[in-house]
Scaffold this motif. Structure first.
Motif, PDB file in Angstrom:
ATOM      1  N   PHE A  86       0.824  -1.202   0.000  1.00 37.69           N
ATOM      2  CA  PHE A  86       0.000   0.000   0.000  1.00 37.69           C
ATOM      3  C   PHE A  86       0.863   1.259   0.000  1.00 37.69           C
ATOM      4  O   PHE A  86       0.609   2.193  -0.760  1.00 37.69           O
ATOM      5  CB  PHE A  86      -0.938   0.000   1.216  1.00 37.69           C
ATOM      6  CG  PHE A  86      -1.665   1.292   1.398  1.00 37.69           C
ATOM      7  CD1 PHE A  86      -2.749   1.606   0.594  1.00 37.69           C
ATOM      8  CD2 PHE A  86      -1.252   2.206   2.349  1.00 37.69           C
ATOM      9  CE1 PHE A  86      -3.412   2.811   0.754  1.00 37.69           C
ATOM     10  CE2 PHE A  86      -1.908   3.415   2.511  1.00 37.69           C
ATOM     11  CZ  PHE A  86      -2.998   3.720   1.711  1.00 37.69           C
ATOM     12  N   TYR A  87       1.873   1.292   0.855  1.00 45.96           N
ATOM     13  CA  TYR A  87       2.744   2.467   0.914  1.00 45.96           C
ATOM     14  C   TYR A  87       3.437   2.695  -0.432  1.00 45.96           C
ATOM     15  O   TYR A  87       3.535   3.825  -0.900  1.00 45.96           O
ATOM     16  CB  TYR A  87       3.786   2.335   2.017  1.00 45.96           C
ATOM     17  CG  TYR A  87       3.236   2.530   3.405  1.00 45.96           C
ATOM     18  CD1 TYR A  87       2.309   3.518   3.678  1.00 45.96           C
ATOM     19  CD2 TYR A  87       3.650   1.727   4.449  1.00 45.96           C
ATOM     20  CE1 TYR A  87       1.797   3.701   4.947  1.00 45.96           C
ATOM     21  CE2 TYR A  87       3.143   1.900   5.730  1.00 45.96           C
ATOM     22  CZ  TYR A  87       2.222   2.890   5.971  1.00 45.96           C
ATOM     23  OH  TYR A  87       1.730   3.066   7.224  1.00 45.96           O
ATOM     24  N   PHE A  90       1.033   3.989  -3.064  1.00 44.82           N
ATOM     25  CA  PHE A  90       0.613   5.360  -2.805  1.00 44.82           C
ATOM     26  C   PHE A  90       1.758   6.356  -2.985  1.00 44.82           C
ATOM     27  O   PHE A  90       1.577   7.418  -3.576  1.00 44.82           O
ATOM     28  CB  PHE A  90       0.054   5.448  -1.379  1.00 44.82           C
ATOM     29  CG  PHE A  90      -0.434   6.807  -1.003  1.00 44.82           C
ATOM     30  CD1 PHE A  90      -1.601   7.318  -1.545  1.00 44.82           C
ATOM     31  CD2 PHE A  90       0.279   7.585  -0.108  1.00 44.82           C
ATOM     32  CE1 PHE A  90      -2.052   8.582  -1.197  1.00 44.82           C
ATOM     33  CE2 PHE A  90      -0.168   8.848   0.243  1.00 44.82           C
ATOM     34  CZ  PHE A  90      -1.338   9.347  -0.300  1.00 44.82           C
ATOM     35  N   LEU A  94       3.067   9.677  -6.083  1.00 42.49           N
ATOM     36  CA  LEU A  94       3.256  11.023  -5.536  1.00 42.49           C
ATOM     37  C   LEU A  94       4.668  11.536  -5.805  1.00 42.49           C
ATOM     38  O   LEU A  94       4.859  12.663  -6.258  1.00 42.49           O
ATOM     39  CB  LEU A  94       2.998  11.026  -4.027  1.00 42.49           C
ATOM     40  CG  LEU A  94       1.553  10.943  -3.583  1.00 42.49           C
ATOM     41  CD1 LEU A  94       1.472  10.900  -2.065  1.00 42.49           C
ATOM     42  CD2 LEU A  94       0.756  12.110  -4.112  1.00 42.49           C
ATOM     43  N   THR A 162       5.504  -1.891  -6.441  1.00 51.53           N
ATOM     44  CA  THR A 162       4.468  -2.220  -5.457  1.00 51.53           C
ATOM     45  C   THR A 162       4.548  -3.683  -5.050  1.00 51.53           C
ATOM     46  O   THR A 162       4.501  -4.014  -3.858  1.00 51.53           O
ATOM     47  CB  THR A 162       3.074  -1.900  -6.031  1.00 51.53           C
ATOM     48  OG1 THR A 162       3.014  -0.502  -6.337  1.00 51.53           O
ATOM     49  CG2 THR A 162       1.982  -2.255  -5.046  1.00 51.53           C
TER      50      THR A 162
END
Length: 182
Positions: A86-87, A90, A94, A162
């Motif tokens: 998840f980190y 995300f 960014l 990921t």
């Protein structure tokens, strides 16, 4: 000797239970809830028997207790991490979008520093492999842009990062005991 468990003791127990829950996100939701209830009930019972301070000391830290629960569930072998995945899923976009936007701004600043009243269309090939071509339309030093989208390579790299960050290749399907007996 029985000890009275007051509201402050209950708060200390809840803090330990929720601290444990924060480390158990790799377990299925229902199992996390059951673990929370079980640990909470055991800690309240132990607090009534030996006191809250002693009960919390005996159970150890939340992280250590979570490691024991995860080792009992998945074994001691390396395992996947949904939170790591998840980190990565995300934070990679960014970070990448920030740096690509900075590169776009640098090109635009380069054009306006060379000619503060630039007029016309300028093409920039973008960051190779990561970004498509960017078209800048200048009118008297004011720019509008079009393009700069992620390339297919960027999407593939995002997926690979990921999967790698979460070690998702280590996911193994477990059979439920009820399904095995049917």
């Amino acid at each position: 000797m029985t000890h009275t468990v007051n509201w402050l003791d209950r708060l200390r127990i809840e803090r330990r239970v929720w601290g444990l829950d924060q480390h158990l996100y790799d377990l299925p939701r229902a199992q996390r809830i059951a673990t929370r209830r079980d640990v909470r009930a055991n800690l309240r019972e132990a607090a009534a028997d030996v006191g809250t301070t002693e009960a919390l000391r005996r159970v150890g830290s939340s992280r250590r207790l979570a490691e024991q629960y995860l080792a009992a569930e998945f074994g001691d072998r390396p395992r996947h991490s949904w939170m790591g995945a998840f980190y990565a899923a995300f934070l990679v976009p960014l970070t990448l979008d920030f740096f690509l936007a900075e590169a776009d701004n640098a090109f635009q600043s380069g054009v306006t520093s060379a000619d503060p009243h630039a007029t016309g269309t300028y093409l920039w090939s973008g960051v190779s492999l990561l970004q498509s071509e960017v078209t800048y339309s200048f009118s008297n030093g004011t720019a509008s842009t079009h393009g700069g989208a992620w390339t297919p390579f960027t999407y593939v790299a995002w997926a690979v990062i990921t999967i790698s960050a979460g070690r998702l290749w280590r996911i193994r399907r477990r059979r439920h005991p009820a399904a095995a007996n049917a």
